[in-house]
Each structure stands twice: as structure tokens, then as C-alpha cells.
Design a protein around this motif. Structure first.
Motif, PDB file in Angstrom:
ATOM      1  N   GLN A   1      14.657  11.481 -38.353  1.00  0.00           N
ATOM      2  CA  GLN A   1      14.574  10.719 -39.575  1.00  0.00           C
ATOM      3  C   GLN A   1      15.718   9.578 -39.327  1.00  0.00           C
TER       4      GLN A   1
ATOM      5  N   LYS B   1      17.534   6.269 -41.252  1.00  0.00           N
ATOM      6  CA  LYS B   1      17.791   5.624 -42.695  1.00  0.00           C
ATOM      7  C   LYS B   1      18.973   4.840 -42.641  1.00  0.00           C
TER       8      LYS B   1
ATOM      9  N   ARG C   1      10.304   9.930 -39.560  1.00  0.00           N
ATOM     10  CA  ARG C   1      10.293   9.308 -40.941  1.00  0.00           C
ATOM     11  C   ARG C   1      11.128   8.175 -40.983  1.00  0.00           C
TER      12      ARG C   1
ATOM     13  N   GLN D   1      13.016   6.170 -43.635  1.00  0.00           N
ATOM     14  CA  GLN D   1      13.565   6.653 -45.035  1.00  0.00           C
ATOM     15  C   GLN D   1      13.430   5.621 -46.137  1.00  0.00           C
ATOM     16  N   ASP D   2      13.892   4.369 -45.727  1.00  0.00           N
ATOM     17  CA  ASP D   2      13.787   3.400 -46.790  1.00  0.00           C
ATOM     18  C   ASP D   2      13.469   1.957 -46.315  1.00  0.00           C
TER      19      ASP D   2
ATOM     20  N   LYS E   1       9.380   7.394 -47.108  1.00  0.00           N
ATOM     21  CA  LYS E   1       9.656   8.020 -48.255  1.00  0.00           C
ATOM     22  C   LYS E   1       8.997   8.210 -49.427  1.00  0.00           C
ATOM     23  N   ASP E   2       8.040   7.138 -49.525  1.00  0.00           N
ATOM     24  CA  ASP E   2       6.892   6.888 -50.723  1.00  0.00           C
ATOM     25  C   ASP E   2       6.110   5.697 -50.726  1.00  0.00           C
TER      26      ASP E   2
END
Length: 398
Positions: free
Chosen positions: A299, A301, A325, A327-328, A358-359
Motif C-alpha cells: 500500500q 499512501k 493499492r 490510497q489517496d 481507495k475509491d
């Protein structure tokens, strides 16, 4: 001020000989003998002969002092004696030389064999950091204070600072939660440690927090095993920039969060760590701490970055998990799009998703050549030996 106490037993010399000149000489590994208690401040350079030692409280190696521990030694923490917690701590300017061998590692453990029972090994160096708001020094996050009751600060200007040498060292059952109720100690904690320090063939086994954590600094590490640690296998922040890292192996079992948690206090640095030969494996049924959604193999971030190659990832099959991932959006914009995150020769097994974010507000597209999968990556290549065997189990067999 506490003193360092040694109750040293008499150690006999053992000899092994061959019956004839034609016989091959086989190294004889003799068990350590009971050699006393370790506690308090080390104020004069000392060598601990090969032995079994009991650690009582925090053993602190002071500035200007070198503590050397012979190969084959076993240091067993014992918080049951009344100390609030136990740890081996090297202050800025101090050195620790713990050079075991593959056949005779130096083992640092706890009598209870329960995760979270003590504080592991903590080293403070004088190398650069970039903390939040670009500060060049910060108070340590483990909550430990000096003998004067002050928080330890880390961060300096000596990129080649030398805090000693750790080779074939195993830390077991660390991750102690200390008096403030929230801070937890890792297996190995490296605060602003410089590139003159040697870190090779180290095991962090079944701790209650991270296996290895780097807080800034320039040190590199080779042949690391993080096995069964309840938080992240590998974690760093504060602008850690080690350039010669190779062969990192993580096996998460029981409880575990991220394989690698990579962050940089939201600072957009123009440097990053380099690691080659990474294996991240997660056993079936492994859950996260407090059931939080921290399942990813890697991850990024808070503007974490780095170049990584020859990566083998398997077992991250939870629906919430992914191999990598972002993350932001800050990390996506300032690191991914700016060519500061590079992952090449990645082999992803078990149907783990390649990467995610994240989204839906984030769209991640790696520049060409900066996220490259492979069917032939081998991951970490580490030579097994007694240093990586616990209770008859070879940690590398997983």
C-alpha cells in the motif's frame, strides 16, 4: 542512573578434533552457557561472550559506546520480573555489533513465547529524515523516553552514519504496547539510521506490531524475514531512502495487515528507496487487526514512493485485498504520475487483483514501464540455515 549488570559464569573452552588427517573437519556448535543478567545503561564498551543472558528492562547503549555480542548468544527478556517492558536500545552515537552466523545466530526472545511481550531492538542514528512539514528531526513514535525522562529525537545530517552491524540476528515475540496505552514497539525499529550501518540476515518472528520499521535514514537491509507479525511485515516513513535493499521475505499468518506499508508524511520527496527481490505471502485464513480493511500486499499512501523489482505476491485473495493499492489522490498525482513509483517484474498468484485505489474519485494509470507484470519473477532468494529455523520449522518453507 542504572548500571549494566553482568553476572558472568566461567566459560570452559571446548575443542573438537579429527581422528585422522583424512577426515573432514565438521564445525562443532556448542550451546551457550548461563552468563548472567543485562540491565540498565552501557556506559563502557563491552563484549558479551557467547552465552545465555536474561534481559531485565531497557538495555541502553549510550553515545560513544560499542556493545558487541558474540555469535550463538541467546538474550531472553523477562518482563515478569517487574520491569514495565524490556528492549535493547542504541542511542544516537552508540554502536551495537551483533554478528551471528547462519549456524549460530544471535537470538533475542521472550520467556513466555507470546507476541507483544517485549520491545525488540531499537536503534537511533544521525542520518537525515524528512518528517511532517519537512522537519529534519522528530520525537520517536514508540513512546520510550531517555534516562532523563525526555522523548528520544531522531534525524541528523550524517547520511553515512554508522550505528554498528546486525548479521544473523533473530527477534521473537516483540511488539510490546507500552505505558501510554497506544504505542507499540516493533521487532526492529530503525530511527534515522545511516548507510554505514550493516543490516543482513535478520528475522522478526511473531511480533504484535510491525516486523521491520524504518523512520527516515539511509540504511539498507539485505535478507530480511518477517514472519507472522500482527501489523505490517515491512513499514517505513519520514523519507527513508535506502538504496541497496535485496531479498525481503514476508509470510503473514494468523493476524497481519499490509505486507508493505509505504508512506512519507505527505511530503513530496525527490528521492526514494530501492528494493529488489521481494516475496509477500499471506496464509489462508489470516485476518487483520481488529478486522480493519488492511489486506493489501503493498500500500502506498501519504506520498510514499520507491522503485521495486522482482516481486512475488500470493495469498492476498480477500475481496477487499489487492496486490498494490494507491490510497489517496496526493500519492497518485505527485508520485505515480511523476514517475516516483515503479514496480517491475511482478508475479501475482492466486487471482489477487493487480492494483486498485481507495475509491472511484481516483483514477490510477501508471506511466508506461512503471507497472510491469511477469510470469517468471522469483521474489526473494535467501539461503536457509539454523538462523531461519524456529522449533524445527524452516521459516522459508512457506
Amino acid at each position: 542512573m542504572k548500571k549494566l549488570v553482568f553476572s558472568l559464569a566461567i566459560v570452559g573452552l571446548l575443542f573438537a578434533s579429527c581422528t585422522s588427517d583424512d577426515d573432514e573437519t565438521t564445525p562443532v556448535v556448542t550451546p551457550p552457557v548461563d552468563s548472567g543478567e543485562l540491565t540498565g545503561d552501557v556506559t563502557v564498551s563491552k563484549t558479551l561472550i557467547k552465552g545465555n543472558y536474561t534481559l531485565e528492562g531497557v538495555l541502553k547503549v549510550k553515545s560513544g559506546v560499542t556493545l558487541t555480542v558474540d555469535a550463538g548468544s541467546v538474550i531472553t527478556a523477562n518482563t515478569a520480573s517487574g520491569s514495565s517492558f524490556d528492549a535493547i536500545l542504541v542511542e544516537k552515537g552508540g554502536k551495537i555489533i551483533m554478528n551471528g552466523t547462519a549456524a549460530e545466530p544471535i537470538v533475542c526472545t521472550h520467556a513466555t513465547k507470546v507476541a507483544g511481550s517485549w520491545g525488540g531492538i531499537i536503534i537511533y542514528g544521525d542520518a537525515p529524515i524528512v518528517g511532517s512539514k519537512k522537519v529534519t528531526s522528530a520525537n520517536s513514535e514508540d513512546g520510550i523516553t531517555s534516562s532523563e525522562g525526555k522523548a528520544y529525537t531522531y534525524g541528523g545530517s550524517n547520511a553515512t552514519d554508522n550505528s554498528g552491524s546486525l548479521k544473523f540476528v533473530r527477534v521473537e515475540y516483540a511488539g510490546k504496547k507500552i505505558a501510554d496505552g497506544s504505542s507499540e514497539l516493533n521487532g526492529f525499529s530503525f530511527y534515522a539510521v545511516g548507510s554505514g550501518t550493516v543490516l543482513e540476515n535478520l528475522v522478526s518472528y511473531k511480533g504484535n506490531d510491525d516486523g521491520f520499521e524504518f523512520y527516515g535514514g539511509t540504511v539498507s537491509a539485505k535478507n530480511l524475514i518477517s514472519y507472522g507479525n500482527a501489523d505490517d511485515s515491512f513499514d517505513w516513513q519520514d523519507g527513508w531512502r535506502g538504496q541497496e535493499n535485496t531479498n525481503w521475505y514476508a509470510y503473514q499468518t494468523g493476524v497481519g495487515n499490509y505486507g508493505m506499508e509505504i508512506e512519507s508524511k505527505n511530503e513530496d520527496n525527490d528521492f526514494w528507496p530501492v528494493i529488489s527481490g521481494i516475496t509477500l505471502k499471506r496464509a489462508a485464513g489470516t485476518v487483520t487487526e481488529d478486522n480493519t480493511p488492511q489486506y493489501d500486499a503493498i500500500q502506498f499512501k501519504s506520498r510514499g514512493n520507491g522503485f521495486y523489482s522482482n516481486i512475488l505476491i500470493s495469498g492476498y485473495t480477500n475481496p477487499s485485498a489487492t496486490a498494490v493499492r494507491i490510497q489517496d489522490e496526493g500519492t497518485n498525482t505527485s508520485q505515480v504520475k511523476a514517475n516516483k513509483i515503479k514496480l517491475t517484474d511482478i508475479k501475482i498468484n492466486d487471482g489477487t487483483n493487480p492494483f486498485a485505489y481507495k475509491d472511484a474519485t481516483i483514477t490510477v494509470t501508471f506511466p508506461e514501464g512503471f507497472f510491469v507484470t511477469s510470469t517468471t519473477a522469483t521474489g526473494a532468494s535467501i539461503t536457509p540455515g539454523a538462523w531461519a529455523v524456529i522449533d524445527g520449522v524452516n521459516l522459508l518453507n512457506n
